[in-house]
Motif scaffolding. Structure first.
Motif, PDB file in Angstrom:
ATOM      1  N   LEU A 176       0.831  -1.207   0.000  1.00 59.72           N
ATOM      2  CA  LEU A 176       0.000   0.000   0.000  1.00 59.72           C
ATOM      3  C   LEU A 176       0.868   1.261   0.000  1.00 59.72           C
ATOM      4  N   ALA A 177       1.958   1.231   0.779  1.00 59.56           N
ATOM      5  CA  ALA A 177       2.847   2.398   0.831  1.00 59.56           C
ATOM      6  C   ALA A 177       3.489   2.660  -0.527  1.00 59.56           C
ATOM      7  N   TYR A 178       3.836   1.594  -1.241  1.00 58.94           N
ATOM      8  CA  TYR A 178       4.434   1.749  -2.570  1.00 58.94           C
ATOM      9  C   TYR A 178       3.448   2.427  -3.530  1.00 58.94           C
ATOM     10  N   PHE A 179       2.211   1.959  -3.560  1.00 54.78           N
ATOM     11  CA  PHE A 179       1.225   2.557  -4.451  1.00 54.78           C
ATOM     12  C   PHE A 179       0.881   3.990  -4.019  1.00 54.78           C
ATOM     13  N   LEU A 180       0.864   4.232  -2.696  1.00 54.05           N
ATOM     14  CA  LEU A 180       0.604   5.588  -2.223  1.00 54.05           C
ATOM     15  C   LEU A 180       1.716   6.540  -2.641  1.00 54.05           C
ATOM     16  N   SER A 181       2.954   6.053  -2.619  1.00 50.36           N
ATOM     17  CA  SER A 181       4.078   6.883  -3.043  1.00 50.36           C
ATOM     18  C   SER A 181       3.954   7.267  -4.513  1.00 50.36           C
ATOM     19  N   ILE A 182       3.455   6.336  -5.339  1.00 48.97           N
ATOM     20  CA  ILE A 182       3.270   6.631  -6.759  1.00 48.97           C
ATOM     21  C   ILE A 182       2.140   7.628  -6.981  1.00 48.97           C
ATOM     22  N   GLU A 183       1.063   7.491  -6.198  1.00 46.45           N
ATOM     23  CA  GLU A 183      -0.149   8.269  -6.444  1.00 46.45           C
ATOM     24  C   GLU A 183      -0.297   9.476  -5.523  1.00 46.45           C
ATOM     25  N   ILE A 184       0.748   9.818  -4.772  1.00 45.84           N
ATOM     26  CA  ILE A 184       0.601  10.850  -3.748  1.00 45.84           C
ATOM     27  C   ILE A 184       0.200  12.197  -4.332  1.00 45.84           C
ATOM     28  N   ASP A 185       0.717  12.552  -5.500  1.00 45.92           N
ATOM     29  CA  ASP A 185       0.366  13.842  -6.103  1.00 45.92           C
ATOM     30  C   ASP A 185      -1.124  13.894  -6.448  1.00 45.92           C
ATOM     31  N   THR A 186      -1.662  12.796  -6.943  1.00 42.69           N
ATOM     32  CA  THR A 186      -3.091  12.738  -7.253  1.00 42.69           C
ATOM     33  C   THR A 186      -3.931  12.889  -5.996  1.00 42.69           C
ATOM     34  N   TRP A 187      -3.521  12.187  -4.925  1.00 44.53           N
ATOM     35  CA  TRP A 187      -4.273  12.277  -3.667  1.00 44.53           C
ATOM     36  C   TRP A 187      -4.203  13.687  -3.079  1.00 44.53           C
ATOM     37  N   LYS A 188      -3.038  14.328  -3.173  1.00 45.57           N
ATOM     38  CA  LYS A 188      -2.912  15.694  -2.658  1.00 45.57           C
ATOM     39  C   LYS A 188      -3.812  16.659  -3.437  1.00 45.57           C
ATOM     40  N   ARG A 189      -3.838  16.511  -4.744  1.00 48.23           N
ATOM     41  CA  ARG A 189      -4.689  17.380  -5.557  1.00 48.23           C
ATOM     42  C   ARG A 189      -6.174  17.132  -5.256  1.00 48.23           C
ATOM     43  N   LEU A 190      -6.546  15.877  -5.096  1.00 43.68           N
ATOM     44  CA  LEU A 190      -7.933  15.545  -4.780  1.00 43.68           C
ATOM     45  C   LEU A 190      -8.327  16.087  -3.417  1.00 43.68           C
ATOM     46  N   ALA A 191      -7.424  15.961  -2.445  1.00 45.90           N
ATOM     47  CA  ALA A 191      -7.715  16.474  -1.111  1.00 45.90           C
ATOM     48  C   ALA A 191      -7.844  17.992  -1.125  1.00 45.90           C
ATOM     49  N   GLY A 192      -6.995  18.664  -1.907  1.00 50.68           N
ATOM     50  CA  GLY A 192      -7.081  20.121  -1.984  1.00 50.68           C
ATOM     51  C   GLY A 192      -8.359  20.615  -2.621  1.00 50.68           C
ATOM     52  N   GLU A 193      -8.891  19.839  -3.554  1.00 52.50           N
ATOM     53  CA  GLU A 193     -10.104  20.269  -4.258  1.00 52.50           C
ATOM     54  C   GLU A 193     -11.382  19.890  -3.527  1.00 52.50           C
ATOM     55  N   LYS A 194     -11.410  18.742  -2.854  1.00 51.08           N
ATOM     56  CA  LYS A 194     -12.650  18.205  -2.303  1.00 51.08           C
ATOM     57  C   LYS A 194     -12.806  18.368  -0.790  1.00 51.08           C
ATOM     58  N   THR A 195     -11.740  18.692  -0.081  1.00 51.94           N
ATOM     59  CA  THR A 195     -11.833  18.774   1.380  1.00 51.94           C
ATOM     60  C   THR A 195     -12.481  20.095   1.795  1.00 51.94           C
ATOM     61  N   PRO A 196     -13.481  20.046   2.693  1.00 51.70           N
ATOM     62  CA  PRO A 196     -14.090  21.291   3.191  1.00 51.70           C
ATOM     63  C   PRO A 196     -13.074  22.151   3.928  1.00 51.70           C
ATOM     64  N   ARG A 197     -13.336  23.452   3.968  1.00 53.05           N
ATOM     65  CA  ARG A 197     -12.383  24.384   4.581  1.00 53.05           C
ATOM     66  C   ARG A 197     -12.188  24.110   6.062  1.00 53.05           C
ATOM     67  N   THR A 198     -13.263  23.696   6.742  1.00 50.31           N
ATOM     68  CA  THR A 198     -13.152  23.425   8.175  1.00 50.31           C
ATOM     69  C   THR A 198     -12.132  22.327   8.441  1.00 50.31           C
ATOM     70  N   PHE A 199     -12.179  21.258   7.630  1.00 49.11           N
ATOM     71  CA  PHE A 199     -11.238  20.161   7.811  1.00 49.11           C
ATOM     72  C   PHE A 199      -9.825  20.583   7.392  1.00 49.11           C
TER      73      PHE A 199
END
Length: 375
Positions: A176-199
């Protein structure tokens, strides 16, 4: 009584609400940890392998290949530790457990053999019933110490030799850590776009005020216990003490725990050596203990710098309660929560959330708190 309720009902309600929130959060985390242990382990492994993978990627290597090389290096290091040091630690801890049982038996026999001599010397000074009671208490204490030591080392050896479920979770976590390392930029972009401001605000608060402090503190503690381990290991090798590696590891572990320290291992050992007549080794170990404590007192302010500011008693008490209520997950999360509460107090959030009757205090109750959160 009614006047007390009228003055403090708001305070009690606010505190109860905070306690309930913490309890529900701990309960949720413990449940998630039980059903998704590999995911939490993968986050830790990702934090270890990602710096090297990111550096290799910046040098021009494809991210998938960089993550693979970093993960492979991590696996080789962990495999070396598990199969190399693990075997040595298991053997030495097994020998150490047997010796502790043997030593406590020797002390008990010595006490029984000398009890008659001590009783004659103390006749007329101490009543016979008190002497008998002291002998009974000493025998009970030694039996308890022997049983506790055997149980502790038995559980430790059992954990070291049979950890199949942990190994499975660990292998899954590496993948899981290996795949997360590959996809981390995608997850960061998704979190920046979809996460509410409070969180986002809450995460920023945790990252700046809590997580960074915990990481720095843990790094400092790792440096300190590494120095403790090296000093003790080298000294025990020079003194030709058996099971030096296991004793050094055990001392380093106790040195990491609040309110305990290296003295937990060395003081009973030194007392035993004086009792059985090994005075020379006891004196050397006493000097070694003094050196270790002195080195830690000198290095701790320089290495740790600004500590977390949470007392050892508070931290240990909260960890014990969390362990009893929520198991291993509570033990993992308890330092983060208590440091979060401290940060909330320093930043002024608790001052806003908990309403206190100001007329009950000679000085403002939050006088030492922060200036309050910025609007």
């Amino acid at each position: 009584m009614m006047s007390f309720y009228r003055k403090y009902y708001k305070t009690v309600f606010d505190i109860a609400l905070i306690v309930l929130t913490v309890y529900l959060f701990m309960l949720l985390f413990s449940y998630l940890y039980r059903i998704a242990t590999p995911i939490f382990l993968s986050l830790v492994i990702f934090a270890i392998i990602e710096p090297l993978a990111k550096r290799l990627h910046r040098l021009g290597m494809k991210k998938s290949l960089a993550s693979a090389l970093s993960t492979l290096l991590f696996i080789l290091v962990i495999a070396g530790i598990l199969f190399g040091l693990g075997a040595v630690i298991t053997i030495q801890f097994s020998n150490l457990s047997d010796k502790i049982v043997l030593y406590t038996g020797q002390i008990q026999s010595l006490v029984q053999d000398q009890s008659g001599t001590w009783q004659k010397q103390l006749e007329g000074v101490v009543p016979p019933d008190i002497l008998n009671r002291l002998q009974e208490y000493s025998g009970t204490a030694l039996k308890w110490l022997s049983g506790w030591s055997a149980t502790f080392f038995g559980a430790l050896i059992s954990w070291l030799t049979s950890f199949s479920s942990f190994l499975v979770n660990f292998l899954i976590a590496i993948i899981l850590a290996y795949f997360l390392s590959i996809e981390i930029d995608t997850w960061k972009r998704l979190a920046g776009e979809k996460t509410p401001r409070t969180f986002k605000t809450a995460f920023t608060f945790l990252r700046v005020n809590v997580l960074a402090g915990i990481v720095g503190y843990l790094k400092a503690q790792m440096k300190l216990i590494s120095v403790t381990f090296v000093v003790i290991f080298v000294a025990l090798l020079l003194l030709r003490v058996d099971n030096a590696f296991a004793i050094s590891v055990l001392s380093a572990v106790f040195d990491l725990l609040p309110l305990l320290g290296v003295s937990t291992v060395f003081v009973p050992w030194i007392v035993y050596l004086f009792i059985v007549g090994q005075t020379t080794l006891a004196i050397w170990l006493t000097a070694l203990l003094a050196v270790v404590l002195l080195v830690r007192q000198i290095l701790e302010p320089k290495i740790t710098g600004d500590t977390l500011g949470v007392s050892a008693f508070t931290m240990l008490a909260f960890m014990i309660v969390s362990l009893s209520l929520f198991g291993v997950a509570g033990l993992i999360l308890s330092p983060i929560l208590i440091i979060t509460l401290k940060a909330l107090l320093e930043q002024g959030y608790l001052q806003r959330w908990i309403r206190l009757p100001e007329e009950e205090f000679d000085t403002p109750p939050w006088a030492r708190g922060g200036s309050g959160p910025q609007a």
